[in-house]
Motif scaffolding. Structure first.
Motif, PDB file in Angstrom:
ATOM      1  N   SER A  68       7.163  -8.107  -7.405  1.00 48.57           N
ATOM      2  CA  SER A  68       6.589  -7.186  -6.422  1.00 48.57           C
ATOM      3  C   SER A  68       7.705  -6.780  -5.468  1.00 48.57           C
ATOM      4  O   SER A  68       8.664  -7.526  -5.258  1.00 48.57           O
ATOM      5  CB  SER A  68       5.436  -7.841  -5.645  1.00 48.57           C
ATOM      6  N   ALA A  69       7.575  -5.587  -4.919  1.00 46.66           N
ATOM      7  CA  ALA A  69       8.564  -5.099  -3.961  1.00 46.66           C
ATOM      8  C   ALA A  69       7.876  -4.148  -2.988  1.00 46.66           C
ATOM      9  O   ALA A  69       7.044  -3.332  -3.399  1.00 46.66           O
ATOM     10  CB  ALA A  69       9.707  -4.379  -4.673  1.00 46.66           C
ATOM     11  N   VAL A  70       8.194  -4.289  -1.718  1.00 49.89           N
ATOM     12  CA  VAL A  70       7.654  -3.400  -0.687  1.00 49.89           C
ATOM     13  C   VAL A  70       8.781  -3.020   0.268  1.00 49.89           C
ATOM     14  O   VAL A  70       9.792  -3.714   0.371  1.00 49.89           O
ATOM     15  CB  VAL A  70       6.497  -4.042   0.114  1.00 49.89           C
ATOM     16  N   ILE A  88       6.385  -6.862  14.672  1.00 50.68           N
ATOM     17  CA  ILE A  88       5.446  -6.652  13.563  1.00 50.68           C
ATOM     18  C   ILE A  88       6.013  -5.592  12.622  1.00 50.68           C
ATOM     19  O   ILE A  88       6.799  -4.737  13.037  1.00 50.68           O
ATOM     20  CB  ILE A  88       4.036  -6.231  14.042  1.00 50.68           C
ATOM     21  N   GLY A  89       5.597  -5.670  11.362  1.00 44.22           N
ATOM     22  CA  GLY A  89       6.035  -4.681  10.388  1.00 44.22           C
ATOM     23  C   GLY A  89       4.955  -4.416   9.362  1.00 44.22           C
ATOM     24  O   GLY A  89       4.098  -5.270   9.101  1.00 44.22           O
ATOM     25  N   VAL A  90       4.963  -3.216   8.796  1.00 44.39           N
ATOM     26  CA  VAL A  90       4.050  -2.856   7.715  1.00 44.39           C
ATOM     27  C   VAL A  90       4.869  -2.203   6.605  1.00 44.39           C
ATOM     28  O   VAL A  90       5.915  -1.591   6.865  1.00 44.39           O
ATOM     29  CB  VAL A  90       2.932  -1.896   8.187  1.00 44.39           C
ATOM     30  N   GLY A  91       4.396  -2.356   5.378  1.00 41.56           N
ATOM     31  CA  GLY A  91       5.129  -1.784   4.258  1.00 41.56           C
ATOM     32  C   GLY A  91       4.222  -1.496   3.076  1.00 41.56           C
ATOM     33  O   GLY A  91       3.069  -1.931   3.032  1.00 41.56           O
ATOM     34  N   ALA A  92       4.751  -0.765   2.111  1.00 41.69           N
ATOM     35  CA  ALA A  92       4.016  -0.426   0.891  1.00 41.69           C
ATOM     36  C   ALA A  92       4.981  -0.501  -0.287  1.00 41.69           C
ATOM     37  O   ALA A  92       6.190  -0.317  -0.133  1.00 41.69           O
ATOM     38  CB  ALA A  92       3.403   0.961   1.000  1.00 41.69           C
ATOM     39  N   TYR A 107       0.862  -1.905 -10.131  1.00 43.59           N
ATOM     40  CA  TYR A 107      -0.244  -1.799  -9.177  1.00 43.59           C
ATOM     41  C   TYR A 107       0.310  -1.582  -7.770  1.00 43.59           C
ATOM     42  O   TYR A 107       1.300  -2.200  -7.397  1.00 43.59           O
ATOM     43  CB  TYR A 107      -1.080  -3.086  -9.182  1.00 43.59           C
ATOM     44  N   PRO A 108      -0.330  -0.721  -6.970  1.00 46.93           N
ATOM     45  CA  PRO A 108       0.131  -0.522  -5.592  1.00 46.93           C
ATOM     46  C   PRO A 108      -0.042  -1.790  -4.762  1.00 46.93           C
ATOM     47  O   PRO A 108      -0.925  -2.607  -5.017  1.00 46.93           O
ATOM     48  CB  PRO A 108      -0.746   0.626  -5.077  1.00 46.93           C
ATOM     49  N   ARG A 109       0.802  -1.907  -3.759  1.00 46.30           N
ATOM     50  CA  ARG A 109       0.857  -3.117  -2.945  1.00 46.30           C
ATOM     51  C   ARG A 109       1.074  -2.744  -1.482  1.00 46.30           C
ATOM     52  O   ARG A 109       1.862  -1.849  -1.172  1.00 46.30           O
ATOM     53  CB  ARG A 109       2.032  -3.974  -3.420  1.00 46.30           C
ATOM     54  N   LEU A 110       0.352  -3.416  -0.580  1.00 42.07           N
ATOM     55  CA  LEU A 110       0.541  -3.249   0.854  1.00 42.07           C
ATOM     56  C   LEU A 110       0.956  -4.586   1.448  1.00 42.07           C
ATOM     57  O   LEU A 110       0.574  -5.644   0.934  1.00 42.07           O
ATOM     58  CB  LEU A 110      -0.747  -2.763   1.526  1.00 42.07           C
ATOM     59  N   ALA A 111       1.729  -4.546   2.522  1.00 43.79           N
ATOM     60  CA  ALA A 111       2.217  -5.787   3.122  1.00 43.79           C
ATOM     61  C   ALA A 111       2.307  -5.654   4.633  1.00 43.79           C
ATOM     62  O   ALA A 111       2.440  -4.556   5.170  1.00 43.79           O
ATOM     63  CB  ALA A 111       3.589  -6.150   2.560  1.00 43.79           C
TER      64      ALA A 111
END
Length: 201
Positions: A68-70, A88-92, A107-111
């Protein structure tokens, strides 16, 4: 998986050279226990500050037949004391693995990540999920007991939770650590880290 980690490294290293404050690391983990074959994992994680408060970050994880990679943005919400920061951080991104049909699908991934640190304490929470429903949580907290030894606790989904002892190798950007893990089963987690840093935000 190696290609994803290579891409992340290629994207972040030029920024690391030019940035005032950046870090990129390559991490290895070995999980063993209960007579099962050892599991080998490779991580790559890094960040680059674009200004005094915000920047970009990336995270990649791989093991046998899975990766997996974001990538995303982070922001320092506030600072406190002389040297402490709350971030804080958000990623996709995406994950890839063999499904029940034997197909290797993407598959899409959120983090999301929460990071708190000062000179002697470090804590981060990292969470991933996506359409596959395979969520993953890592909680890591360390106290720098001496110049080269840190003590704390680690939790990872599927591995359990346990005390962690980390040793920084003098004069090289390398750390090694061990953590006996407790959960449904007793396991043993060991790791090594190679870090490249610029600045000291």
């Amino acid at each position: 998986m190696k290609r994803i980690i290579l891409v992340l490294t290629v994207l972040l290293v030029p920024s690391l050279v030019q940035a005032q404050d950046a870090e990129i690391g390559v991490y290895y983990q070995n999980l063993s226990g209960n007579g099962e074959q050892a599991s080998h994992r490779i991580f790559s994680e890094g960040y680059v500050y674009l200004n005094d408060k915000s920047g970009v970050w990336g995270f990649a994880y791989g093991e046998k037949e899975y990766f997996s990679a974001v990538a995303g943005l982070f922001h320092d919400l506030f600072s406190f004391g002389n040297d402490a920061v709350f971030e804080i951080g958000v990623g996709a991104g995406a994950e890839r693995f063999l499904d029940e049909d034997g197909a290797n699908r993407l598959y899409p991934r959120l983090a999301g990540t929460v990071f708190i640190r000062n000179q002697s304490l470090f804590s981060d929470v990292y969470y991933e999920n996506g359409t596959s429903g395979e969520d993953w949580l890592r909680v890591n907290a360390l106290w720098q007991a001496t110049g080269h030894i840190a003590l704390g606790v680690i939790h990872q989904t599927g591995d359990g939770i346990g005390p962690k002892a980390s040793l920084s190798i003098p004069k090289v950007p390398v750390r090694v650590w061990v953590a006996p893990m407790f959960g449904k089963e007793r396991k043993f987690l060991a790791g090594g880290e190679l870090l490249f840093q610029k600045g000291g935000h």
